[in-house]
Design a protein around this motif. Sequence first.
Motif, PDB file in Angstrom:
ATOM      1  N   PRO A   1      -1.020  23.818  34.262  1.00 25.63           N
ATOM      2  CA  PRO A   1       0.448  23.693  34.272  1.00 25.63           C
ATOM      3  C   PRO A   1       1.046  23.178  32.967  1.00 25.63           C
ATOM      4  O   PRO A   1       2.182  23.529  32.630  1.00 25.63           O
ATOM      5  CB  PRO A   1       0.706  22.722  35.428  1.00 25.63           C
ATOM      6  CG  PRO A   1      -0.485  22.843  36.314  1.00 25.63           C
ATOM      7  CD  PRO A   1      -1.638  23.107  35.400  1.00 25.63           C
ATOM      8  N   TRP A   2       0.326  22.347  32.231  1.00 25.25           N
ATOM      9  CA  TRP A   2       0.889  21.764  31.018  1.00 25.25           C
ATOM     10  C   TRP A   2       0.642  22.623  29.771  1.00 25.25           C
ATOM     11  O   TRP A   2       1.112  22.296  28.689  1.00 25.25           O
ATOM     12  CB  TRP A   2       0.284  20.372  30.794  1.00 25.25           C
ATOM     13  CG  TRP A   2      -1.165  20.392  30.382  1.00 25.25           C
ATOM     14  CD1 TRP A   2      -1.660  20.393  29.110  1.00 25.25           C
ATOM     15  CD2 TRP A   2      -2.302  20.450  31.234  1.00 25.25           C
ATOM     16  NE1 TRP A   2      -3.031  20.440  29.118  1.00 25.25           N
ATOM     17  CE2 TRP A   2      -3.456  20.470  30.420  1.00 25.25           C
ATOM     18  CE3 TRP A   2      -2.478  20.483  32.631  1.00 25.25           C
ATOM     19  CZ2 TRP A   2      -4.752  20.519  30.948  1.00 25.25           C
ATOM     20  CZ3 TRP A   2      -3.762  20.529  33.144  1.00 25.25           C
ATOM     21  CH2 TRP A   2      -4.881  20.551  32.310  1.00 25.25           C
ATOM     22  N   LEU A   3      -0.059  23.747  29.941  1.00 25.80           N
ATOM     23  CA  LEU A   3      -0.463  24.539  28.790  1.00 25.80           C
ATOM     24  C   LEU A   3       0.042  25.968  28.923  1.00 25.80           C
ATOM     25  O   LEU A   3      -0.238  26.633  29.927  1.00 25.80           O
ATOM     26  CB  LEU A   3      -1.995  24.537  28.691  1.00 25.80           C
ATOM     27  CG  LEU A   3      -2.613  24.803  27.324  1.00 25.80           C
ATOM     28  CD1 LEU A   3      -2.204  23.728  26.329  1.00 25.80           C
ATOM     29  CD2 LEU A   3      -4.137  24.848  27.452  1.00 25.80           C
ATOM     30  N   PRO A   4       0.820  26.492  27.956  1.00 23.92           N
ATOM     31  CA  PRO A   4       1.254  27.896  28.018  1.00 23.92           C
ATOM     32  C   PRO A   4       0.076  28.825  27.722  1.00 23.92           C
ATOM     33  O   PRO A   4      -0.501  28.779  26.637  1.00 23.92           O
ATOM     34  CB  PRO A   4       2.324  27.983  26.921  1.00 23.92           C
ATOM     35  CG  PRO A   4       1.977  26.891  25.955  1.00 23.92           C
ATOM     36  CD  PRO A   4       1.342  25.797  26.764  1.00 23.92           C
ATOM     37  N   LEU A   5      -0.266  29.683  28.684  1.00 26.00           N
ATOM     38  CA  LEU A   5      -1.450  30.530  28.551  1.00 26.00           C
ATOM     39  C   LEU A   5      -1.117  31.980  28.245  1.00 26.00           C
ATOM     40  O   LEU A   5      -1.983  32.844  28.271  1.00 26.00           O
ATOM     41  CB  LEU A   5      -2.288  30.447  29.832  1.00 26.00           C
ATOM     42  CG  LEU A   5      -2.939  29.075  30.053  1.00 26.00           C
ATOM     43  CD1 LEU A   5      -3.650  29.018  31.388  1.00 26.00           C
ATOM     44  CD2 LEU A   5      -3.909  28.756  28.926  1.00 26.00           C
ATOM     45  N   PHE A   6       0.143  32.268  27.990  1.00 28.95           N
ATOM     46  CA  PHE A   6       0.537  33.577  27.483  1.00 28.95           C
ATOM     47  C   PHE A   6       1.782  33.399  26.634  1.00 28.95           C
ATOM     48  O   PHE A   6       2.694  32.664  27.024  1.00 28.95           O
ATOM     49  CB  PHE A   6       0.830  34.570  28.613  1.00 28.95           C
ATOM     50  CG  PHE A   6       1.272  35.913  28.076  1.00 28.95           C
ATOM     51  CD1 PHE A   6       0.333  36.841  27.670  1.00 28.95           C
ATOM     52  CD2 PHE A   6       2.620  36.209  27.924  1.00 28.95           C
ATOM     53  CE1 PHE A   6       0.737  38.055  27.135  1.00 28.95           C
ATOM     54  CE2 PHE A   6       3.022  37.418  27.392  1.00 28.95           C
ATOM     55  CZ  PHE A   6       2.074  38.338  26.998  1.00 28.95           C
TER      56      PHE A   6
END
Length: 449
Positions: A94-99
């Motif tokens: 949730p805390w990391l943008p993965l796209f």
Amino acid sequence: QDLHLPTAVPKVPSSPRQEFPADWSIKTRILFMSSQPFTWTEHLKAQEEAQGLAQHCRATETTLPPSVQEPQLSTELRCAFQQSLVYWLHPSLPWLPLFPRIGADRKIAGKACPWAQDEALQQVLRSDWCVSFSSLYRLLKAGLCPYFYVCCPQFTVLFRAAGLAGSPVPSAAIAPTTRGFREALRKPSLLFSDPGIEFSLPFLEERDRRQKNSEDSLGTDVPEGLRGGSSAEDAEEPALSDDDDDDESFSWLEEMGVQDEVKKPDAFSIQLRKEKQEVRVDHRPESLALVRGSDTLTLLNLLINCRSLVAVAGPQAGLPPTLLSPVAFRGGTMHTLKARSGRAREPGGSQDVFSLEVQGPVLPQALRALTRLLGPAQRGAFRALLSTHQPSAAFNGCPAPLQAVGSHQDLPACGLPPKTLDQLRQCPTLGKSAIRFLEMKDYVFTWKA
């Protein structure tokens, strides 16, 4: 350079059509504009949200009338809107943008990454990712998943089921690629006794065909400077394969009897020059590689066992590639696109219009689902500016094999409506471009790429 910023709207629109062509690129942001308000997309009731999620999981298709007089009061419309926003992601942090993953180091830098220095945790993440990746591929082979994306820091892979994009067999498109990665595809695998992966480079093959046809039509008497690229698009591309056989190029010296006085290039120099031509397409749309049939399984094994798929340094170190799918899969987490309504200033206009902003990743079926709902809700008139994740635009340039034209495989249980499947079955027609502007007027589409 930010790879997903909005670009300038092209000036030449398409001819009006009932449907717009399939766009296999991933959109990062869509801004819809209309003279009618988008307030019906706001403050969904708990029952409407739950119903929309259930409709997505059960692949329920909602049939709407041509025009919805009171969108705010239409429960079917609001539930279908919630349904259209759903996508599935792995891994989910949730805390990391993965796209997007390409060019995303700036956005990830400074975020908490506890696995960066923990090899045991990295192994757990990778093992879990392999299970999800294999699950998606099995669903795709069984016709239960239409397509999915594997987003790596260096490139993106689009796996498509048999019957989509005009191909009767499963296919995988990889963009952008490098010479080193293409050599890895060709190299036999000792671990799985694979003879190597057969692939094609559609853009280069199409360019070679155009050049050959142009030279054949012009004849051999045309000056050399007039041969080759016959369009403005060709003028923008580097000459990728313009070398003739070097021995033949020195035949005129033998006729003059001075061949021994001129030093010919040795085999090493010739090889370097050919490699230079191949390297020139690296990281460009022309480097797109297309794998078909049983070779897609070999590609799956290669990607699972490819250590370079995961960055070893930088903000993305130790983080497995992102899997994006329109349907559920093992280990996948349900996410919804972010939607926000308001007002916006139309490009080149002097007055505000009602707006709806949808932030990605917007997959191909989601784009069609949203436009299908906005037609009745906005009385058949709206405009949209689409921001494309630029490396994925090359996925629109994969021509089907000649023998596959007109053939397709039924995918009744893949989770997509029949009309959406009909659109995705078509052979890609956008080339290296992607739809950047879309307009509906009187329920008819025009678009610009």
